[in-house]
Design an enzyme around this catalytic site. Structure first.
Site: not given
Ligand code: IPE
Ligand code: IPE
Ligand code: MG
Length: 245
Positions: A67, A19, A24, A70
Site C-alpha cells: 500500500n 477491503d 464505497w 498508492r
Molecule cells: C489489502 O487490500 C490490504 C488491506 C486491506 C490493508 P488492497 O486493496 O491493498 O489489496 P489488492 O491490492 O486489491 O490486492
Molecule cells: C481498503 O480499502 C483499505 C486499505 C487498503 C488501506 P481500499 O482502499 O483498498 O478500497 P478499494 O479496494 O479501492 O475499494
Molecule cells: Mg482494495
C-alpha cells in the site's frame, strides 16, 4: 450476549482484510478517503463485537507493505487516520482490557504514528481481555524472509542447530510468534485473494469472503461470518469420522 452463536465454537483468532473503502466512496461520488473514514466506524464496531463475544485475538489488516505504492495523498491520509485512531481510541480500548499489538515493518511508519503506536502498545501491554493486533506496513513474504534471515543468523552464531528448524521453530520467528494461527479469515469487498496476508499462519484457516464493502461491514455482518464459520467442519487432513471419536 452471544447473539445466537455457539459458545463452544467461538474462534480464538479472527483476521480481517478490510477491503472496499475506495469503492464505497466511489459509489457515493465521494473522494476515496471518505471511505477510509467511514471504514473506521466498522473497525470500532468489529472490535466491540469481538471483545463482547470472547474472541481472544483480532488481527486487522490496516495497511500492507504494498500500500506504500498508492498516491502519496492517500498514504498520508491513511497515516493521519491511524494517528487519530490511536489518539482517540486507546483510552477506551484500555478500559475494555484490550491489548494493542502490531505486526509488520512498523519502523517505516511516520515518526508520529510510530510513537503513538509504541505508546499504545506499552500502555495496554498488561491487558488480558482481547488482543487487537494491527497489521501495518505488513507483508507476508517479507515476514517469512525476515524469519529466514533471523534463523540463519542464529545458526551462524551457534545459538541454533539446523536440525532444530522445524515448523514450530519457524513460526516462533514470525511477528505472530506468541499468537495462535487464525481460525477464521474474513475478506470484504468481493476480492478473492490473500494479498500477501499471513501466508504462513493461514495454512488451515477457514476463509470467508463477502461482497459487502468494509464501511458496510458492522456487527450484523460480522455475526453472519461467525455463524458461517461455526457451521464448518475443520478436519485438518483427517476424516470426518475420526473427528467424532
Ligand atoms: C489489502 O487490500 C490490504 C488491506 C486491506 C490493508 P488492497 O486493496 O491493498 O489489496 P489488492 O491490492 O486489491 O490486492
Ligand atoms: C481498503 O480499502 C483499505 C486499505 C487498503 C488501506 P481500499 O482502499 O483498498 O478500497 P478499494 O479496494 O479501492 O475499494
Ligand atoms: Mg482494495
Amino acid at each position: 450476549m452471544l447473539e445466537g452463536l455457539d459458545p463452544e465454537k467461538i474462534p480464538a483468532h479472527v483476521a480481517i482484510i478490510m477491503d472496499g473503502n475506495g469503492r464505497w466512496a466511489k459509489a457515493r461520488r465521494l473522494p476515496r478517503v471518505m471511505g477510509h473514514r467511514e471504514g473506521m466506524k466498522s473497525v470500532r464496531a468489529v472490535v466491540e463485537t469481538a471483545r463482547k463475544i470472547g474472541i481472544k485475538v483480532l488481527t486487522l489488516y490496516a495497511f500492507s507493505k504494498e500500500n506504500w505504492q498508492r498516491p502519496q495523498d492517500e498514504v498520508s491520509f491513511l497515516m493521519r487516520l491511524l494517528a487519530e485512531y490511536l489518539q482517540k481510541e486507546v483510552d477506551e480500548l484500555h478500559q475494555k482490557d484490550i491489548q494493542i499489538r502490531a505486526i509488520g515493518e512498523i519502523e517505516l511508519l511516520p515518526k508520529e504514528v510510530y510513537e503513538l503506536l509504541v505508546q499504545a502498545i506499552k500502555k495496554t501491554s498488561q491487558n488480558q481481555g482481547m488482543i487487537l493486533n494491527l497489521a501495518l506496513s505488513y507483508g507476508g513474504r517479507a515476514e517469512i524472509a525476515h524469519a529466514a534471515r533471523e534463523i540463519a543468523r542464529a545458526c551462524l552464531a551457534g545459538k541454533l542447530k539446523i536440525e532444530e528448524v522445524d515448523e514450530a521453530l519457524f513460526a516462533s520467528y514470525l511477528y505472530t510468534k506468541d499468537l495462535p494461527d487464525p481460525d477464521l479469515l474474513i475478506r470484504t469487498s468481493g476480492e478473492l485473494r490473500l494479498s500477501n496476508f499471513l501466508l504462513y499462519q493461514c495454512a488451515y484457516t477457514e476463509l470467508y469472503f463477502t461482497p459487502t464493502l468494509w464501511p458496510d461491514f458492522r456487527e450484523k455482518e460480522f455475526l453472519e461470518a461467525l455463524k458461517d464459520y461455526q457451521r464448518r467442519e475443520r478436519r485438518f487432513g483427517k476424516l470426518s469420522e475420526q473427528l467424532k471419536s
